[in-house]
Design a protein around this motif. Sequence first.
Motif, PDB file in Angstrom:
ATOM      1  N   LEU A 121       0.847  -1.188   0.000  1.00 15.95           N
ATOM      2  CA  LEU A 121       0.000   0.000   0.000  1.00 15.95           C
ATOM      3  C   LEU A 121       0.883   1.238   0.000  1.00 15.95           C
ATOM      4  O   LEU A 121       1.775   1.368   0.845  1.00 15.95           O
ATOM      5  N   GLN A 122       0.631   2.128  -0.927  1.00 12.29           N
ATOM      6  CA  GLN A 122       1.411   3.351  -1.053  1.00 12.29           C
ATOM      7  C   GLN A 122       0.497   4.550  -0.883  1.00 12.29           C
ATOM      8  O   GLN A 122      -0.366   4.800  -1.716  1.00 12.29           O
ATOM      9  N   ALA A 123       0.704   5.281   0.204  1.00 15.87           N
ATOM     10  CA  ALA A 123      -0.126   6.452   0.502  1.00 15.87           C
ATOM     11  C   ALA A 123       0.575   7.731   0.059  1.00 15.87           C
ATOM     12  O   ALA A 123       1.806   7.819   0.086  1.00 15.87           O
ATOM     13  N   SER A 124      -0.220   8.708  -0.308  1.00 18.85           N
ATOM     14  CA  SER A 124       0.316  10.003  -0.695  1.00 18.85           C
ATOM     15  C   SER A 124      -0.744  11.069  -0.476  1.00 18.85           C
ATOM     16  O   SER A 124      -1.910  10.760  -0.199  1.00 18.85           O
ATOM     17  N   GLY A 125      -0.324  12.332  -0.598  1.00 16.45           N
ATOM     18  CA  GLY A 125      -1.275  13.428  -0.533  1.00 16.45           C
ATOM     19  C   GLY A 125      -1.246  14.253   0.729  1.00 16.45           C
ATOM     20  O   GLY A 125      -1.963  15.251   0.835  1.00 16.45           O
ATOM     21  N   THR A 156     -11.769  -4.775   2.277  1.00 12.90           N
ATOM     22  CA  THR A 156     -12.207  -3.530   2.890  1.00 12.90           C
ATOM     23  C   THR A 156     -10.966  -2.666   3.094  1.00 12.90           C
ATOM     24  O   THR A 156      -9.947  -3.141   3.594  1.00 12.90           O
ATOM     25  N   MET A 157     -11.064  -1.415   2.684  1.00  8.41           N
ATOM     26  CA  MET A 157      -9.936  -0.490   2.767  1.00  8.41           C
ATOM     27  C   MET A 157     -10.255   0.593   3.788  1.00  8.41           C
ATOM     28  O   MET A 157     -11.402   1.038   3.892  1.00  8.41           O
ATOM     29  N   GLY A 158      -9.227   1.024   4.486  1.00  4.34           N
ATOM     30  CA  GLY A 158      -9.486   2.032   5.510  1.00  4.34           C
ATOM     31  C   GLY A 158      -8.305   2.951   5.740  1.00  4.34           C
ATOM     32  O   GLY A 158      -7.236   2.791   5.141  1.00  4.34           O
ATOM     33  N   TRP A 159      -8.554   3.933   6.595  1.00  9.94           N
ATOM     34  CA  TRP A 159      -7.527   4.872   7.032  1.00  9.94           C
ATOM     35  C   TRP A 159      -7.535   4.931   8.559  1.00  9.94           C
ATOM     36  O   TRP A 159      -8.596   5.004   9.186  1.00  9.94           O
ATOM     37  N   PHE A 160      -6.344   4.894   9.122  1.00  7.19           N
ATOM     38  CA  PHE A 160      -6.129   5.157  10.534  1.00  7.19           C
ATOM     39  C   PHE A 160      -5.188   6.354  10.626  1.00  7.19           C
ATOM     40  O   PHE A 160      -4.531   6.709   9.651  1.00  7.19           O
ATOM     41  N   ARG A 161      -5.110   6.933  11.802  1.00  9.05           N
ATOM     42  CA  ARG A 161      -4.164   8.031  11.997  1.00  9.05           C
ATOM     43  C   ARG A 161      -3.537   7.927  13.378  1.00  9.05           C
ATOM     44  O   ARG A 161      -4.124   7.362  14.298  1.00  9.05           O
ATOM     45  N   ALA A 217      -1.776  14.456  12.182  1.00  7.33           N
ATOM     46  CA  ALA A 217      -1.347  13.095  12.483  1.00  7.33           C
ATOM     47  C   ALA A 217      -0.672  12.504  11.252  1.00  7.33           C
ATOM     48  O   ALA A 217      -0.716  13.086  10.163  1.00  7.33           O
ATOM     49  N   VAL A 218      -0.078  11.331  11.446  1.00  8.40           N
ATOM     50  CA  VAL A 218       0.350  10.526  10.306  1.00  8.40           C
ATOM     51  C   VAL A 218      -0.819   9.616   9.948  1.00  8.40           C
ATOM     52  O   VAL A 218      -1.348   8.900  10.809  1.00  8.40           O
ATOM     53  N   THR A 225       1.366   8.939   5.687  1.00 11.71           N
ATOM     54  CA  THR A 225       1.619  10.248   5.107  1.00 11.71           C
ATOM     55  C   THR A 225       1.242  11.304   6.148  1.00 11.71           C
ATOM     56  O   THR A 225       0.197  11.201   6.793  1.00 11.71           O
ATOM     57  N   GLN A 226       2.101  12.297   6.322  1.00 12.26           N
ATOM     58  CA  GLN A 226       1.917  13.293   7.374  1.00 12.26           C
ATOM     59  C   GLN A 226       0.909  14.351   6.954  1.00 12.26           C
ATOM     60  O   GLN A 226       1.002  14.917   5.860  1.00 12.26           O
ATOM     61  N   VAL A 227      -0.043  14.612   7.825  1.00 12.97           N
ATOM     62  CA  VAL A 227      -0.982  15.717   7.649  1.00 12.97           C
ATOM     63  C   VAL A 227      -0.795  16.670   8.824  1.00 12.97           C
ATOM     64  O   VAL A 227      -0.902  16.257   9.982  1.00 12.97           O
ATOM     65  N   THR A 228      -0.501  17.914   8.518  1.00 20.62           N
ATOM     66  CA  THR A 228      -0.307  18.919   9.554  1.00 20.62           C
ATOM     67  C   THR A 228      -1.255  20.076   9.302  1.00 20.62           C
ATOM     68  O   THR A 228      -1.244  20.662   8.218  1.00 20.62           O
TER      69      THR A 228
END
Length: 125
Positions: free
Chosen positions: A3-7, A32-37, A91-92, A119-122
């Motif tokens: 899995l390669q995350a970006s953005g 099933t696909m998801g996102w954690f932080r 979070a990441v 992927t880092q979101v600030t």
Amino acid sequence: VQLQASGGGLVQAGGSLRLSCTASGGTSSRYTMGWFRQAPGKEREFVAAVNWRDGSTYYRESVKGRFTISRDNAKNTVYLQMNSLEREDTAVYHCTADRSHRTWASVRRATYDYWGQGTQVTVSS
């Protein structure tokens, strides 16, 4: 499955970002696909998931109405559109996949089998 995350990136409060996660090496259309932080010093927490079978979506309470998860099986990609971002969203963000073919999405980290690198979101005020 890889899995390669970006953005991710830096955005002001109230702004928007769209995260993408592309899967390779497996039949992700049936996962099933998801996102954690995970914020510094905190546990990794569930954010959103989209079921493989009928596209049903699931969100943690604090992001409902602001975040939208979607998937494009032809591109083996899942997206997380994040609007009205708040500092608490910093979070990441990790994308993840559940290969069990269960017909509902779990919020438990242990349920998921594959993880992206994050992927880092600030969000700044």
